[in-house]
Design an enzyme around this catalytic site. Sequence first.
Site, PDB file in Angstrom:
ATOM      1  NE  ARG A 152      -0.112  10.465  10.358  1.00  0.00           N
ATOM      2  CZ  ARG A 152      -0.490   9.720   9.596  1.00  0.00           C
ATOM      3  NH1 ARG A 152      -1.453   9.166   9.394  1.00  0.00           N
ATOM      4  NH2 ARG A 152       0.604   9.125   8.646  1.00  0.00           N
TER       5      ARG A 152
ATOM      6  CG  ASP B 233       2.820   1.778   9.425  1.00  0.00           C
ATOM      7  OD1 ASP B 233       2.239   2.583  10.307  1.00  0.00           O
ATOM      8  OD2 ASP B 233       3.092   1.871   8.087  1.00  0.00           O
TER       9      ASP B 233
ATOM     10  NE  ARG C 261      -7.372   4.480   4.886  1.00  0.00           N
ATOM     11  CZ  ARG C 261      -6.618   5.066   5.760  1.00  0.00           C
ATOM     12  NH1 ARG C 261      -6.770   5.481   7.209  1.00  0.00           N
ATOM     13  NH2 ARG C 261      -5.363   5.408   5.148  1.00  0.00           N
TER      14      ARG C 261
ATOM     15  CB  CYS D   6      -4.921  11.333  11.955  1.00  0.00           C
ATOM     16  SG  CYS D   6      -4.080  11.770  13.104  1.00  0.00           S
TER      17      CYS D   6
ATOM     18  CE  LYS E 248      -1.773   2.022   3.989  1.00  0.00           C
ATOM     19  NZ  LYS E 248      -1.603   3.293   4.018  1.00  0.00           N
ATOM     20  CG  ASN E 249       2.568   2.788   3.643  1.00  0.00           C
ATOM     21  OD1 ASN E 249       1.299   2.965   3.354  1.00  0.00           O
ATOM     22  ND2 ASN E 249       3.044   2.674   4.799  1.00  0.00           N
TER      23      ASN E 249
END
Length: 431
Positions: free
Chosen positions: A121, A308, A400, A116, A22-23
């Site tokens: 952030r 993460d 997501r 968030c 994803k990233n």
Amino acid sequence: MDRLIVTGGTRLCGRLPAAGSKNEVLPLMAAAMLASEPLVIRNVPDLRDVRTMLSILQRLGVEVDLAGDVLTLQASDHGPVEAPYDLVSTMRASVCVLGPLVARRGAARVSMPGGCVFGVRPVDLHVKGLNALGAGIEVEGGYLVAGPDRHLRGADVYLGSRFGSSVLATAQVLSAAVLAEGTTRIENAAMEPEITRLAQCLQQMGARIEGVGGHRLVVHGVEQLGGADVTVGADRIEAGTFLVGAAMTGGDVTVENVRPHELMALSEVLRSMGAEIVEGDDSIRCRADGRLESADVTTLPYPGFPTDLQAQLMAAMCTARGISLVTERIFPDRFMHVAELLRLGARIRKEGSQAIVHGTERLSGATVMASDLRASAALVLAGLVADGETEIRRVYHIDRGYSRIDERLGLLGATIRRETQPKLDPQPADW
Ligand code: UD1
């Protein structure tokens, strides 16, 4: 609104290939805006964030073709420059279109990413970096606005906050500098593999970048970029989540198509907790027997332990023998999962940016709320070792960033089902 129901007590066993990252894919998609020819991206994961990014790119006039997991993006010099709040607010990475827009079209109007759930952030480094190149970004009505007719010029840019380098700010400035006139030096660039892969994609498009993979990137701007054909690498966070699941359930899981060195920090911790880790050329096997031991972990920029994976590892610590310590150095408030793990009977005390976890022999199933993407994964893992059923609500967070996590864990032997319930929850918050 979907929820997941996990029945505890099964071991995760088997093999599965990691999904595309994803990233990695999100900044690559934004970089398509820089090219005058098509960018082909293969192994695109089937994720809600990818669909959001596609919607944003379409609003910006990019032609999009998604056939299976192969995505072709064709941008042009002209077109709309506004990325609206309703899309950007659901996903922070969408702010990455800002740099490419200013660099290619000389203007941008991009909503500030939404609030968030685990602390402020900011995007100050993104703005500082782009403004050093002459973007002239100002905040107007909640939007980051630049242009018209901005012409970027190379500059020296230091991209560090008190929490270290910034992944997306590096992606942002790098993606703008490739089309800026002259040379840009980015100091304290993030070294995450996703940045390296972005730089390699930009190089394939014709960008001139030195120092790829290091803390200093030197970019010699070019007038225009062509197309490229790239394949998204494995999602190290998804892979790590399955490995943690194997360790804490006394299971035996091999994740394939990964780059084991990208997960070394996790492998080291799992070994110290008593799991056996076997690294192949492109696979990692994690096997465990009985209760894990406690561990002390500090999250750090790559190649340190990834923030993460902090929540998922904490889930494992909840049933490990002894007292574990988690120190969060990237996002000091990223502990939303603690309250939910407590509902399952975990014994955790939070002290500032640290959490002290007293391992207990058992957790007990309960209804919990997913608060953000990775925290949700931690709750699923905890459900695997809790007695009875654990119901995880607000599953949109997990969708997501994890492609069909219920089906994938099911392949490894987990008892997990998805149910759709009437819409009760408020709108998703940004992670
Ligand atoms: C990316 C990842 C996210 C991961 C995080 C840290 C994507 C899509 N997301 O997020 O999954 O958890 O890296 O590895 O790749 N900061 C500032 N000012 C800024 C930008 C960041 O102070 O302008 C701070 C942040 O608040 C944080 C630290 O810098 O404390 C690192 O954040 P950053 O690397 O920017 O995270 P993201 O790139 O947003």
